[in-house]
Design a protein around this motif. Sequence first.
Motif, short mmCIF file in Angstrom:
data_model
loop_
_atom_site.label_atom_id
_atom_site.label_comp_id
_atom_site.label_asym_id
_atom_site.label_seq_id
_atom_site.Cartn_x
_atom_site.Cartn_y
_atom_site.Cartn_z
N GLY A 46 0.77 -1.10 -0.07
CA GLY A 46 -0.16 -0.10 -0.02
C GLY A 46 0.63 1.21 0.03
N ALA A 47 1.92 1.15 -0.24
CA ALA A 47 3.02 2.42 -0.48
C ALA A 47 2.48 3.20 -1.58
CB ALA A 47 4.60 1.82 -0.63
N ASP A 48 2.55 4.56 -1.30
CA ASP A 48 2.10 5.57 -2.29
C ASP A 48 3.08 5.41 -3.37
OD1 ASP A 48 -0.33 7.27 -1.20
OD2 ASP A 48 0.90 6.24 0.37
N ASP A 49 4.32 5.22 -3.26
CA ASP A 49 5.33 5.35 -4.39
C ASP A 49 6.63 4.57 -4.11
OD1 ASP A 49 6.34 5.93 -6.74
OD2 ASP A 49 5.99 8.30 -6.83
N TYR A 50 7.61 4.37 -4.93
CA TYR A 50 8.96 3.72 -4.61
C TYR A 50 9.87 4.52 -5.80
CZ TYR A 50 11.73 -0.77 -5.53
OH TYR A 50 12.61 -1.32 -5.52
N ILE A 51 11.18 4.50 -5.21
CA ILE A 51 12.10 4.92 -6.04
C ILE A 51 13.50 4.40 -5.58
CG2 ILE A 51 12.86 7.00 -4.54
CD1 ILE A 51 13.09 8.65 -6.82
N ALA A 52 14.15 3.85 -6.65
CA ALA A 52 15.45 3.03 -6.35
C ALA A 52 16.75 4.02 -6.41
CB ALA A 52 15.44 2.10 -7.26
N GLU A 87 -9.20 -6.09 6.70
CA GLU A 87 -7.86 -5.61 6.74
C GLU A 87 -7.30 -5.00 5.33
OE1 GLU A 87 -6.66 -4.27 9.51
OE2 GLU A 87 -8.27 -5.16 10.81
N LEU A 88 -7.64 -4.01 5.02
CA LEU A 88 -6.91 -3.53 3.61
C LEU A 88 -6.15 -2.46 3.52
CD1 LEU A 88 -10.63 -3.57 1.86
CD2 LEU A 88 -9.07 -5.46 1.97
N SER A 89 -5.17 -2.62 2.67
CA SER A 89 -3.98 -1.29 2.51
C SER A 89 -4.80 -0.42 1.66
CB SER A 89 -2.81 -2.11 1.57
OG SER A 89 -3.51 -2.03 0.15
N ARG A 90 -4.34 0.72 1.55
CA ARG A 90 -4.83 1.92 0.94
C ARG A 90 -5.42 1.56 -0.50
NH1 ARG A 90 -3.18 7.17 1.68
NH2 ARG A 90 -1.18 6.44 2.89
N TYR A 91 -4.78 1.02 -1.32
CA TYR A 91 -5.22 0.56 -2.64
C TYR A 91 -6.14 -0.56 -2.88
CZ TYR A 91 -1.42 4.11 -3.59
OH TYR A 91 -0.39 5.07 -3.44
N GLU A 92 -5.87 -1.54 -1.89
CA GLU A 92 -6.89 -2.67 -1.91
C GLU A 92 -8.19 -1.79 -1.64
OE1 GLU A 92 -3.95 -6.18 -0.26
OE2 GLU A 92 -5.33 -5.09 1.04
N GLY A 129 -9.13 0.98 -2.12
CA GLY A 129 -9.63 1.88 -3.28
C GLY A 129 -10.35 1.11 -4.50
N ILE A 130 -9.48 -0.09 -4.68
CA ILE A 130 -9.90 -0.97 -5.81
C ILE A 130 -11.21 -1.45 -5.36
CG2 ILE A 130 -9.69 -3.11 -7.07
CD1 ILE A 130 -6.70 -2.47 -6.83
N LEU A 131 -11.42 -1.93 -4.12
CA LEU A 131 -12.71 -2.82 -3.79
C LEU A 131 -13.72 -1.82 -3.65
CD1 LEU A 131 -13.69 -5.42 -3.12
CD2 LEU A 131 -13.28 -5.28 -0.69
N ARG A 132 -13.56 -0.51 -3.26
CA ARG A 132 -14.70 0.55 -2.93
C ARG A 132 -15.16 0.82 -4.36
NH1 ARG A 132 -14.04 5.87 -4.34
NH2 ARG A 132 -15.77 6.90 -3.27
N LEU A 133 -14.41 0.84 -5.33
CA LEU A 133 -15.02 0.93 -6.75
C LEU A 133 -15.96 -0.23 -7.28
CD1 LEU A 133 -12.10 2.49 -8.86
CD2 LEU A 133 -14.23 3.57 -8.32
N LEU A 134 -15.10 -1.33 -7.15
CA LEU A 134 -15.87 -2.45 -7.50
C LEU A 134 -17.45 -2.67 -6.73
CD1 LEU A 134 -12.99 -4.98 -7.66
CD2 LEU A 134 -14.13 -3.68 -9.57
N VAL A 135 -17.32 -2.59 -5.47
CA VAL A 135 -18.42 -2.88 -4.74
C VAL A 135 -19.88 -1.83 -4.94
CG1 VAL A 135 -17.24 -4.10 -2.83
CG2 VAL A 135 -17.90 -1.78 -2.53
N GLN A 136 -19.35 -0.82 -5.53
CA GLN A 136 -20.47 0.18 -5.83
C GLN A 136 -21.10 0.01 -7.00
OE1 GLN A 136 -19.70 4.48 -3.67
NE2 GLN A 136 -17.64 3.64 -4.46
N LYS A 137 -20.50 -0.79 -7.82
CA LYS A 137 -21.21 -0.99 -9.23
C LYS A 137 -20.79 -2.45 -9.62
CE LYS A 137 -21.16 3.79 -11.18
NZ LYS A 137 -20.76 4.56 -12.28
#
Length: 242
Positions: A100-106, A161-166, A168-176
């Motif tokens: 659920g990290a917001d970004d990644y840089i090497a 117990e969901l990460s930030r992005y999990e 966000g994805i499930l929120r969209l799916l369950v509404q439609k």
Amino acid sequence: MLHKPRILVIEDESGIADTIQYVLATDGFAPVWCATAQQALQEFAAEPPALAILDVGLPDLNGFELFKRLQALPGGAAVPMLFLTARSDEIDRVVGLELGADDYIAKPFSPRELVARVRGILRRTVRTTAAGPRETVPAVSVVFSLDEERRQIRFYGQALELSRYEYGILRLLVQKPGRVYTRDELLTKVWDDDAASFDRTVDAHIKTLRAKLKAVAPHTEPIRTSRGSGYALAEDLPQEQR
């Protein structure tokens, strides 16, 4: 006096930490350096920052484990986080994004690019927060219930117990239910960041999301794959848990 966003810099290499602190301070931020995970946990608990930058290779604790502990602290789930790593392996990136990290840089990285990433993440966070007061959404169905105020989704009555992005994805799916969302749509609506735009990101989060749903209802497949298109929530889910 203008408030400067407080940025937690969790990096054990002093040279890198000094560079990050300098560019952040020059750009109007208030960096706070922590050389160890233990220091980071104490600073975070005392005052959650606007954003945290985490080195994966810390001396006292793996950065991924530290991420989980920080998120578990009061207010931690709302703090955006960015991973730093000396390794550019894809597995590191995928693991970080799955958490659920917001970004990644090497490493090695451009300090200016890092600051640009920080600014981009904070802009998105502010935009999401300022979108207006959230109303608690009533039960989407007997199977799922969505509480946006608490950022919580229940599956057959059990809180996930969901990460930030999990979330966000499930929120969209369950509404439609039944509505197919392409990977590009999910990237745009959930991540809202071109820097993170690659299909593996969505697929990795769908995989972990399915595993969490299966742990509640082993014989149910709530998320359907539309081959070549994307993902949708099944419309024919059993009303009772199997």
